[in-house]
Motif scaffolding. Sequence first.
Motif, PDB file in Angstrom:
ATOM      1  N   ALA A   1     -68.757   5.110  -7.958  1.00 46.95           N
ATOM      2  CA  ALA A   1     -69.036   3.761  -8.485  1.00 46.95           C
ATOM      3  C   ALA A   1     -68.818   3.720  -9.993  1.00 46.95           C
ATOM      4  CB  ALA A   1     -70.461   3.352  -8.138  1.00 46.95           C
TER       5      ALA A   1
ATOM      6  N   ARG B   1     -65.081   4.013 -10.839  1.00 46.71           N
ATOM      7  CA  ARG B   1     -64.372   2.757 -10.530  1.00 46.71           C
ATOM      8  C   ARG B   1     -64.631   1.719 -11.612  1.00 46.71           C
ATOM      9  NH1 ARG B   1     -65.408   3.176  -5.069  1.00 46.71           N
ATOM     10  NH2 ARG B   1     -67.366   2.061  -5.338  1.00 46.71           N
ATOM     11  N   ARG B   2     -65.885   1.682 -12.066  1.00 47.25           N
ATOM     12  CA  ARG B   2     -66.250   0.710 -13.098  1.00 47.25           C
ATOM     13  C   ARG B   2     -65.479   1.003 -14.391  1.00 47.25           C
ATOM     14  NH1 ARG B   2     -72.163   0.969 -13.009  1.00 47.25           N
ATOM     15  NH2 ARG B   2     -72.153   2.205 -14.901  1.00 47.25           N
TER      16      ARG B   2
ATOM     17  N   ARG C   1     -61.912  -0.066 -14.149  1.00 44.24           N
ATOM     18  CA  ARG C   1     -61.760  -1.515 -14.306  1.00 44.24           C
ATOM     19  C   ARG C   1     -61.827  -1.905 -15.774  1.00 44.24           C
ATOM     20  NH1 ARG C   1     -64.752  -2.700  -9.816  1.00 44.24           N
ATOM     21  NH2 ARG C   1     -66.647  -2.875 -11.027  1.00 44.24           N
TER      22      ARG C   1
END
Length: 185
Positions: free
Chosen positions: A115, A118-119, A122
């Motif tokens: 998580a 992925r953040r 982004r």
Amino acid sequence: MPEKILIIEDEKPIAEILRYGLKKAGYDVYTAYRGAEGFQLLLEIRPDLLILDWMLPDIDGVDICRMVTEQINVPIIMLTAKGTMDDKLAGLSAGADDYITKPFDLREVILRVQAILRRMDRVQKNAEEPEKYAGAITLYRAEHRVACHGETVTLTPKEYELLVYMLDNPKRTFTRDQLLEHVGI
Ligand code: CA
């Protein structure tokens, strides 16, 4: 290229379990058992994520956390046997992004790692998105390129710097000297 994860944890069985799980999840994993050694390794390998134990024999995990966030931008997951609110707050205020209490479930750790990465991914992608100004100018920061109505404009490095400086400071007036000082002519 696989993302790099550094684990700093003095309890070898725990470091081993994490290494095993994260390697299996496809990451490039590095481990250190002491704070000083881990910090050194961190500066060398520049990992994409750091898993940091709170209680280390030489340097406190929270101190390492502070040292790290002062030097490089890397997400940190603090690992600790303690679970009180005070510790959690101390860890988060020292710059940790997440917090895992021992004993932990390996699958949960991996989900949290995924998580956070992925953040970060982004955030990075957004930073590379072209920016539009006044409807006509498009700025591609990652490429140091500017387009006007879709056509790339040829600029010298100084002209580029000057333009970016003004785009970053809208509605501000600069004297000639201020601009010259900024672009270092
Ligand atoms: Ca420990």
